[in-house]
Design a protein around this motif. Structure first.
Motif, short mmCIF file in Angstrom:
data_model
loop_
_atom_site.label_atom_id
_atom_site.label_comp_id
_atom_site.label_asym_id
_atom_site.label_seq_id
_atom_site.Cartn_x
_atom_site.Cartn_y
_atom_site.Cartn_z
N SER A 163 73.80 -14.50 12.96
CA SER A 163 74.06 -13.35 13.82
C SER A 163 75.22 -12.60 13.20
O SER A 163 76.37 -13.07 13.23
CB SER A 163 74.41 -13.81 15.24
OG SER A 163 74.70 -12.70 16.07
N MET A 164 74.95 -11.45 12.61
CA MET A 164 75.95 -10.69 11.88
C MET A 164 76.54 -9.60 12.77
O MET A 164 75.81 -8.92 13.49
CB MET A 164 75.33 -10.06 10.63
CG MET A 164 74.54 -11.02 9.76
SD MET A 164 75.54 -12.34 9.04
CE MET A 164 76.61 -11.39 7.95
N ALA A 165 77.86 -9.45 12.71
CA ALA A 165 78.51 -8.46 13.57
C ALA A 165 79.70 -7.86 12.86
O ALA A 165 80.45 -8.56 12.16
CB ALA A 165 78.95 -9.11 14.87
N PRO A 166 79.94 -6.54 13.04
CA PRO A 166 81.16 -5.94 12.50
C PRO A 166 82.37 -6.52 13.22
O PRO A 166 82.29 -6.92 14.38
CB PRO A 166 80.98 -4.44 12.83
CG PRO A 166 79.53 -4.26 13.11
CD PRO A 166 79.05 -5.56 13.69
N TRP A 167 83.49 -6.56 12.53
CA TRP A 167 84.73 -7.11 13.08
C TRP A 167 85.17 -6.33 14.31
O TRP A 167 85.17 -5.09 14.31
CB TRP A 167 85.81 -7.05 12.01
CG TRP A 167 87.17 -7.49 12.47
CD1 TRP A 167 88.28 -6.71 12.60
CD2 TRP A 167 87.56 -8.82 12.81
NE1 TRP A 167 89.35 -7.47 13.02
CE2 TRP A 167 88.93 -8.77 13.15
CE3 TRP A 167 86.89 -10.04 12.86
CZ2 TRP A 167 89.65 -9.90 13.54
CZ3 TRP A 167 87.60 -11.17 13.24
CH2 TRP A 167 88.96 -11.09 13.58
N THR A 168 85.53 -7.05 15.36
CA THR A 168 85.97 -6.42 16.61
C THR A 168 87.43 -6.69 16.93
O THR A 168 87.96 -6.16 17.90
CB THR A 168 85.12 -6.95 17.79
OG1 THR A 168 85.31 -8.37 17.91
CG2 THR A 168 83.65 -6.65 17.58
N GLY A 169 88.08 -7.54 16.14
CA GLY A 169 89.46 -7.88 16.39
C GLY A 169 89.63 -9.22 17.06
O GLY A 169 90.75 -9.73 17.18
N GLU A 170 88.54 -9.81 17.54
CA GLU A 170 88.58 -11.11 18.19
C GLU A 170 87.46 -11.98 17.63
O GLU A 170 86.47 -11.46 17.08
CB GLU A 170 88.42 -10.97 19.70
CG GLU A 170 89.54 -10.17 20.37
CD GLU A 170 89.35 -10.07 21.86
OE1 GLU A 170 88.33 -10.59 22.37
OE2 GLU A 170 90.22 -9.48 22.54
N VAL A 171 87.60 -13.31 17.78
CA VAL A 171 86.55 -14.21 17.32
C VAL A 171 86.05 -15.04 18.49
O VAL A 171 86.85 -15.50 19.31
CB VAL A 171 87.05 -15.15 16.20
CG1 VAL A 171 87.35 -14.37 14.95
CG2 VAL A 171 88.28 -15.92 16.64
N GLU A 172 84.75 -15.18 18.59
CA GLU A 172 84.16 -16.05 19.61
C GLU A 172 84.44 -17.51 19.21
O GLU A 172 84.67 -17.82 18.03
CB GLU A 172 82.66 -15.81 19.70
CG GLU A 172 82.26 -14.40 20.12
CD GLU A 172 82.62 -14.09 21.55
OE1 GLU A 172 82.72 -15.05 22.34
OE2 GLU A 172 82.79 -12.90 21.88
N THR A 173 84.37 -18.38 20.20
CA THR A 173 84.68 -19.79 19.92
C THR A 173 83.69 -20.43 18.96
O THR A 173 84.02 -21.42 18.31
CB THR A 173 84.70 -20.59 21.23
OG1 THR A 173 83.44 -20.42 21.91
CG2 THR A 173 85.82 -20.12 22.14
N ASP A 174 82.47 -19.91 18.88
CA ASP A 174 81.47 -20.50 17.99
C ASP A 174 81.28 -19.70 16.70
O ASP A 174 80.26 -19.81 16.04
CB ASP A 174 80.13 -20.65 18.71
CG ASP A 174 79.56 -19.30 19.16
OD1 ASP A 174 80.32 -18.31 19.19
OD2 ASP A 174 78.36 -19.24 19.50
N LEU B 103 75.82 -7.46 6.31
CA LEU B 103 75.24 -7.28 7.64
C LEU B 103 73.72 -7.24 7.58
O LEU B 103 73.04 -7.72 8.48
CB LEU B 103 75.78 -5.99 8.27
CG LEU B 103 77.28 -6.00 8.63
CD1 LEU B 103 77.74 -4.60 9.02
CD2 LEU B 103 77.55 -6.98 9.77
N ALA B 104 73.19 -6.69 6.49
CA ALA B 104 71.73 -6.57 6.36
C ALA B 104 71.09 -7.87 5.91
O ALA B 104 70.02 -8.25 6.40
CB ALA B 104 71.39 -5.46 5.36
N LEU B 105 71.74 -8.61 4.99
CA LEU B 105 71.12 -9.81 4.43
C LEU B 105 71.27 -11.04 5.32
O LEU B 105 70.46 -11.96 5.25
CB LEU B 105 71.74 -10.12 3.06
CG LEU B 105 71.42 -9.15 1.91
CD1 LEU B 105 72.21 -9.54 0.66
CD2 LEU B 105 69.93 -9.15 1.63
N GLY B 106 72.30 -11.08 6.14
CA GLY B 106 72.55 -12.28 6.94
C GLY B 106 71.53 -12.55 8.02
O GLY B 106 71.19 -13.70 8.29
N GLU B 107 71.02 -11.49 8.64
CA GLU B 107 70.07 -11.67 9.73
C GLU B 107 68.81 -12.45 9.30
O GLU B 107 68.39 -13.39 9.98
CB GLU B 107 69.68 -10.31 10.34
CG GLU B 107 70.83 -9.57 11.00
CD GLU B 107 71.24 -10.16 12.33
OE1 GLU B 107 70.51 -11.03 12.84
OE2 GLU B 107 72.29 -9.75 12.86
#
Length: 283
Positions: free
Chosen positions: A138-149, A129-133
């Motif tokens: 765009s780094m994000a913790p898992w929410t249970g769903e995935v955006e189309t992109d 999460l820290a290195l990706g930005e």
């Protein structure tokens, strides 16, 4: 004329991960209604907010912006009342509706950064999460769903709730799906996933390139390197035009216009503006 401040609107679109084109007038030769510094935002459906010229110039900017968005490339657009060849670094469009003036407009596609979901609270997950930005993700913790992109889903939960995010990512067609585990344990987890064998084969495990990583930060670096190596900086070259975008040719001036609810038309015949529609009706 007081220029419209589009900065808040642009910030909102970025926050919502909505692709758009920022159009700014950089040159105007009289007679034109637009002046250098005038700007507009064009969305993927061709809708426009702001001002970069009259109705005819707007139509050219809409069409060229949708095309620039689909390619993900900046364009210096030159709109002229008389035919001109393309110039180095400029895309020239002959617009017979321009009232004697010339405009140059810089079109800049603004695409959301690739989205990477990280599963788990492990040190490696935090490092990801820290290195990706800084790398433009765009780094994000898992929410249970995935955006189309979504560009990648990385499971780094050390054996906790691994199957559900892996299956969700695979079924959604996420380009990179990674599982942080030993080779033996990773193969065991993947073999039990309730998906077809060809989908199981898409899971990268152990996730990451073999760079001799030992620390959490080095492992995170190896995973990000594998993501970078396996796909473009963005999912696709640009942002595909929405399927609802249609074009038509104005029979009076010959201009190609985007078809929207507010496009002047008579039946199935569309026009760049009221003047051409009135000329058509008089003919």
């Amino acid at each position: 004329m007081i220029r419209q401040d589009l900065s808040e609107r642009a910030a909102g679109l970025r926050a919502g991960r909505v692709p758009f084109v920022h159009a700014r007038v950089v040159l105007s030769e009289r007679p034109t209604s637009a002046k250098p510094g005038d700007e507009a935002i064009v969305l993927g459906d061709g809708s426009m907010e702001g001002f970069v010229g009259g109705e005819c110039a707007d139509e050219t900017v809409r069409r060229e912006s949708v095309d620039a968005l689909s390619r993900g490339e900046t364009v210096l657009l030159r709109i002229t009342p008389l035919p001109e060849p393309d110039q180095p670094g400029k895309h020239v469009v002959h617009n017979p509706c321009v009232s004697g003036g010339t405009l140059e407009i810089f079109l800049e596609p603004v695409l959301p950064p690739p989205l990477v979901y990280v599963v788990g609270p492990s040190p490696t997950a935090r490092a990801l999460l820290a290195l990706g930005e800084p790398l433009g993700y765009s780094m994000a913790p898992w929410t249970g769903e995935v955006e189309t992109d979504t560009a990648a889903v990385v499971v780094a939960s050390h054996g906790h709730e691994e199957a559900e995010p892996l299956v969700t990512a695979l079924e959604a067609g996420v380009p990179y799906v990674g599982l942080m585990a030993s080779r033996r344990r990773g193969a065991s987890v993947v073999s039990t996933l309730p998906v077809a064998p060809e989908m199981q084969a898409r899971v990268h495990t152990p996730a990451g390139l073999d760079i001799g990583a030992t620390t959490a930060e080095e492992v995170a670096l190896s995973i990000l390197a594998e993501i970078v190596a396996g796909q473009p900086r963005r999912p696709g070259a640009g942002y595909p035009a929405q399927s609802s975008v249609r074009t038509a040719v104005d029979p009076v001036c010959g201009m190609t216009v985007t078809v929207r609810e507010d496009t002047p038309h008579q039946g199935d015949v569309y026009f760049c503006g009221p003047a051409c529609m009135a000329a058509y009706q008089r003919s």
